[in-house]
Write an enzyme that holds these catalytic residues in place. Sequence first.
Site, short mmCIF file in Angstrom:
data_model
loop_
_atom_site.label_atom_id
_atom_site.label_comp_id
_atom_site.label_asym_id
_atom_site.label_seq_id
_atom_site.Cartn_x
_atom_site.Cartn_y
_atom_site.Cartn_z
CD GLU A 76 73.65 60.05 -90.57
OE1 GLU A 76 73.43 59.92 -89.35
OE2 GLU A 76 72.77 60.34 -91.40
CD GLU A 133 71.00 56.75 -93.76
OE1 GLU A 133 72.15 56.30 -93.60
OE2 GLU A 133 70.31 57.20 -92.83
C1 GAL Z 1 70.39 58.36 -90.25
C2 GAL Z 1 71.28 57.19 -89.88
C3 GAL Z 1 70.53 55.88 -89.92
C4 GAL Z 1 69.23 56.03 -89.21
C5 GAL Z 1 68.43 57.12 -89.86
C6 GAL Z 1 67.06 57.30 -89.30
O1 GAL Z 1 70.88 59.54 -89.79
O2 GAL Z 1 72.37 57.10 -90.76
O3 GAL Z 1 71.30 54.87 -89.34
O4 GAL Z 1 69.49 56.34 -87.89
O5 GAL Z 1 69.13 58.31 -89.72
O6 GAL Z 1 66.41 58.36 -89.93
#
Ligand code: GAL
Length: 815
Positions: free
Chosen positions: A432, A508
């Site tokens: 990100e 993710e």
């Molecule tokens: C994502 C990020 C993670 C964590 C997660 C929480 O955007 O890459 O590190 O912050 O969100 O939902």
Amino acid sequence: MLRQKLNLLIVVLISYTCGCNKITLTETNQREEIRLTDNWLFQYNDTLSTQWEEVNVPHDWAISMPFDKMIDMQEVVVLEDGERVPKLRTGRTGALPHIGKGYYKKELHFNQKDKDKKIFIQFDGAMSHAKVYLNKQFVGTRPYGYSSFEFDLTPFINFNKKNLLEVHLENKPLSSRWYPGAGIYRDVRIVKTNPIYVENWGTYITTSNSTKNTGVVTIKTSVINSLKKKKEGKLIHSIFYNDKRVGEETTALTYQQEKNTNSTNITIDAPHLWSPSTPNLYHVITQVVVDNKVIDSYKSQFGFRTIEFTNNDGFFLNGKPLKFKGVCLHHDLGPLGAAHNYSALKHRLLKMKEMGANAIRSTHNPSDPSLVQLADEMGFLFIAEAFDEWEEPKTENGYNTLWHEWAEKDLVSLIHRDRNHPSLIMWSIGNEVREQTKENGAENTKFLSDICHREDPTRPTTAGFNNWKGAINNGLADAVDLPGWNYKPNLYKRIHKEHPDWKMYGSETASTVSTRGEYFFPAKEGKHKKRPNLQSSAFDLDFPSWGQTPDREFRAQDQNKFIMGEFVWTGYDYLGEPTPYNEEWPTKSSYFGIIDLAGIPKDRFYLYKSKWSQEKVLHLLPHWNWKKGQHVSVHCYTNYDRAELFLNGKSLGVRSKDTSKLYDSYRLRWDDIIFEEGELKVVALDGENNPIAETSKQTAKNPYQLKIDVDREEVLANGEEIVYATVSVVDKNGNLCPRAANLVQFSVEGNGKLRAVGNGNPTSLESFVAPKRLAFNGKCVAILQSSKTQGQFTLTAKADGLKPATVTIQTALSL
Ligand code: GAL
């Protein structure tokens, strides 16, 4: 330790055959590796007085200190969370005093015998901005706390005298988005070699033609000659499968001054392929021979496997399709903090394996080297991620301050350290990154991607993108080999249609939030739902605005064959980022984990297990202690297709999986049951309505006694092995009292100690190192550690008014 360490002193090959001549090689002192674990002195912040505390390394100075809201209170805009105006956040980095300076010192001794040696110090990581001194002389610095690094101590050593090693660390405020830990939190070792030696991380092993019949191993070796003259010699590579030698090759070489590189191919018959279900490993012993003496032996592990990423059909391992059932893991170990512990990490991976996971993404930084080693041994595909931030800051003092000087060095260190591991399938260059919003953002992407291709052309590069439009429009998604999408299940189809050549996966997914044992009715989706008691629902339907429920991602995975799989955020809860309660106090740890901070599975564990594992799962929630007449939702996480629910023997109906409705696709639901005390039972049915499995919950009576369950009853007596002892408050019949909050006192006697405690409550500010813990929803955990003396140790858990419990653990010098 049981752990099979790489690059240790290796048994010498005394005699080997070269052509028709049998040559005898003499054993000589080869490389020696000494872990520096004991007798360190530590001091926090600038006191530099006489107050030094004796500590062991790995060490996290902050984990034993009290929580404090002011430590990391910050007014920030977190763009990634969709914010546009600053919010006052607390607990973002765990509210423990990791910020500040830490000083370590230790005496080292080198004798006359060492005088002709090269002597290095290796750090698996030090948090952060490490400056290393020997005998008051500056040796070197490494600012990125997650990088492994090595310095040559030889010019600074006093032989036959005491040597003073000093390590100065500093963690700046506003430098992380989660709890980074503090101190020399990973292993440190001294490595002594002869003057001609294989460079640390100096072998690069690739395999090709890995079919059933044959495999070719290519070993590129870097040998350093630190003598002032060249030397004639040989390089011998011997390949072993388990302990059997299966191949060897000898090359005559002139070791020129400085760096020598050699490339050797060895063919292996019928290689045993590596996969998550058959984690077959080989190793090569590389020997440097000069004057018929083996003067260095270096061990490297590798495996045979092929990887193929496709745009339409997903990922293939050894020619067979395999969907990533992955988890993202942050590096802290809950109550142990960031202090690395091999057996605690292994325990975590065992739980992930039990759940059916087959892949790990090490978020968002280089992991401890043992994580990828364990991935090799236990069978997980692995994504090694380098950075959470590049040139564009997410946090004021984050990696952006290091970018220009260190990005290439840090990435190369990671690649050289980890590139022989068969489990490793992709290099993730970033998560990100804010360059997604920059028109020229692809430049930094290409810069890092090119480094990966240069250092390891065998694996693709990837990155986790949350800003899909930015990543696509600004060319970042095109500048990596495989774009990873963070939280975009609804866009997989569209992006695939618009970019049919892209090979994609969910880097993710979900970010579902839940607290173990907290149930809220009716069970329904709760987008960015905040509850008055600062907990999230254990029905696994709460999620932040950018996240989803597990079910939603399951459906997207099932409907889009081209998507290579997912990496759930996260396998375990971690310190920091208490979303959705970022502005509320006291919250200081995440709700995202499938398993809570103390290591106790939440219900979600069984939802993923029912989807991912081959084992049959029938898991009923919630607990069965409610108010008479209360309207209660009942869910069953199962991979059976149908089941019938009974309350005190009376049927409450049959439910079947129904893929036309999202929440009936992966769970069975009875959403309005009127509570009455007694037994709630679910019975799985086959197609002919025959019962095939059942499970039940009973209404618990008053707390009566404590019960201890341990993950292991026998461990190594090595001073480091960890045992997880879960203490439950139960009634007279052994039923868990699901809301019990008794204070449990711990004592340990014998050849072990209490290392830490936890209960998985994200709002608890209790100490991780006090010998007591409140039960949270009926449970808490004592984390025990063996001593170096063989024997046994006994944990006793007591609580006022309850029958105590004890457990005895055997400790042995070998298992
Ligand atoms: C994502 C990020 C993670 C964590 C997660 C929480 O955007 O890459 O590190 O912050 O969100 O939902």
